[in-house]
Design a protein around this motif. Structure first.
Motif, short mmCIF file in Angstrom:
data_model
loop_
_atom_site.label_atom_id
_atom_site.label_comp_id
_atom_site.label_asym_id
_atom_site.label_seq_id
_atom_site.Cartn_x
_atom_site.Cartn_y
_atom_site.Cartn_z
N THR A 16 1.74 2.41 6.75
CA THR A 16 1.59 2.71 5.32
C THR A 16 2.89 3.23 4.73
OG1 THR A 16 -0.76 3.21 5.65
CG2 THR A 16 0.28 4.07 3.65
N ARG A 51 -6.27 2.17 1.83
CA ARG A 51 -4.88 2.47 2.18
C ARG A 51 -4.10 2.65 0.89
NH1 ARG A 51 -6.95 -1.26 5.72
NH2 ARG A 51 -6.65 -0.83 7.95
N GLU A 52 -3.76 3.89 0.61
CA GLU A 52 -3.12 4.20 -0.67
C GLU A 52 -1.78 3.49 -0.81
OE1 GLU A 52 -1.68 8.10 -3.27
OE2 GLU A 52 -2.77 8.35 -1.38
#
Length: 433
Positions: A16, A51-52
């Motif tokens: 990420t 998932r930011e």
């Protein structure tokens, strides 16, 4: 120029952060590479997970199809583990993709297969993020020092264990208490076995030794001891010697009596006492630090954050820029060669020093008997301290350097010595002889 297209395997904490940095620094990265970098797909096991900052349109569960796509130029692997990571990396290389990985476990177990594939298919394999997070350590070994003769690599390469031992030293915490605090702060996993039993550090030591000595080393070759047996008494004993306990990774070339290339290499991970005057003693909390000792360059120290999503992602992006530049230039970087083929020596042949604390009967002849046991195994005593405690006494012995097999045999002999009540503490000593 047309963009270079990047595929990514995995999108956990590190993955990420890699995506975030790719998006936030897109313009700068394009300027540094000479062409834009475009993320075209991310292989994950659970695409429905939030998932930011990650575009869900990029997610796929078909990792093999992603890494073998004709329009993909570079593959980033951050899923970890042995399989399917190994098969996916090899599939990517076979179809002409260069690879960046942070996978220390795979490199330590089967790096030779990956290096051979990189040579066979004329692609890059970069892996700076696999050891010590953001600290630029592997590239100096791989490139900057390639013209030098490295003698030794010594360091702290696991932040979790360093935090635990630091708390035991500075706060007086017990092992379990310090581990629980490390878990609460996110430094340790719910299952901390890989860290506290030394598996993580051993994998990193294998990678460092292979690079430093140009010889094949796997995690199975590394002598490994964790910190679960380190007690408050061990930490207190270190303080009395003006020392501190650290989990050390030690990789060194063992020289012949006459000759330069050496008769083998020693690679080991264990807790050891080091003097507080040594630079590694001041490495606090979850930080890492590594010394490299080379013939011409002398002693070099690398220090910084050794783990975490952002530091590790920084190392991945550094590799990505290097690999992308090679793709633009139509070339590849260096590939590891293990021409030296030095044997990895067993721990028993490694020379080290011991700190031994004995609870003994306080009566005449005890010290002479203990000294005789050391002499019987050819171990020289550097220092002795005795303190009476009623009918008993505490005896502390610090040895000179000797083969570990002889030191270990001495300890076993002392355990059987009639006037020794208990061998209360045994720990290796490094850094001051």
């Amino acid at each position: 120029m047309k963009p270079l297209r990047v595929a990514q395997l995995g999108c956990g904490v590190v993955g990420t952060e890699v995506v975030r940095l790719l998006n936030e620094q897109a313009a700068d990265l394009a300027a540094r590479v000479g062409t834009p970098l475009e993320l075209v797909g991310i292989a994950v096991r659970r695409p429905d997970r939030v998932r930011e900052g990650v575009d869900r349109a990029l997610l796929t569960t078909d990792a093999e199809a992603l890494v073998t796509r004709d329009d993909v130029d570079i593959v980033i692997e951050v899923i970890g583990g042995i399989e399917p990571a190994r098969s996916l990396i090899l599939a990517a290389m076979k179809t002409g993709k260069s690879v960046i990985t942070a996978n220390k476990a795979l490199l330590a177990e089967d790096g030779a297969t990956l290096f051979a594939a990189a040579r066979e298919y004329s692609v890059d394999l970069y892996y700076e993020a696999s050891v010590a997070g953001a600290i630029p350590l592997l590239r100096p070994l791989r490139e900057s020092l390639v013209g030098d003769h490295v003698h030794r690599v010594l360091g702290i390469v696991n932040g979790t264990t360093n935090y635990i031992l630091d708390q035991m030293d500075t706060q007086g915490a017990g092992f379990n208490e310090a581990l629980e605090e490390a878990q609460a702060l996110g430094y340790a996993e719910a299952d901390p076995t890989a860290d506290v039993e030394g598996f993580d550090a051993a994998a990193k030591a294998a990678i460092l030794a292979q690079l430093a000595f140009h010889t094949p080393v796997t995690a199975a070759d590394v002598h490994r001891e964790g910190i679960t047996e380190v007690t408050s008494a061990d930490v207190a004993g270190a303080k009395e010697m003006d020392s501190v306990v650290k989990l050390l990774a030690i990789c060194e070339r063992v020289p012949e009596e006459n000759g330069r290339n050496g008769r083998g290499v020693s690679v080991r991970v264990y807790p050891a006492m080091i003097p507080r005057s040594h630079p590694l003693a001041s490495v606090r909390e979850a930080y890492n630090a590594v010394f490299v000792e080379a013939e011409s360059a002398g002693s070099l120290m690398f220090y910084g954050a050794g783990a975490g999503g952002a530091p590790t992602a920084s190392a991945v992006l550094g590799d990505l820029v290097a690999v992308a530049r090679n793709v633009v230039a139509g070339t590849t970087g260096p590939v590891e060669v293990t021409y030296a083929e030095l044997p990895v020596l067993p721990m028993g042949e490694t020379t080290t020093r011991y700190y031994i604390q004995l609870d003994v009967a306080d009566q005449p002849g005890v010290l002479a008997g203990v000294a005789e046991e050391f002499a019987r195994h050819g171990v020289s005593i550097k220092a002795v301290r005795q303190e009476g405690m009623g009918e008993d006494a505490q005896l502390v012995v610090v040895t000179h350097r000797a083969p570990d097999a002889a030191l270990s045999a001495t300890v076993e002999g002392l355990r059987a010595f009639p006037m020794v009540r208990q061998v209360a503490s045994v720990m290796r000593v490094e850094g001051d002889e």
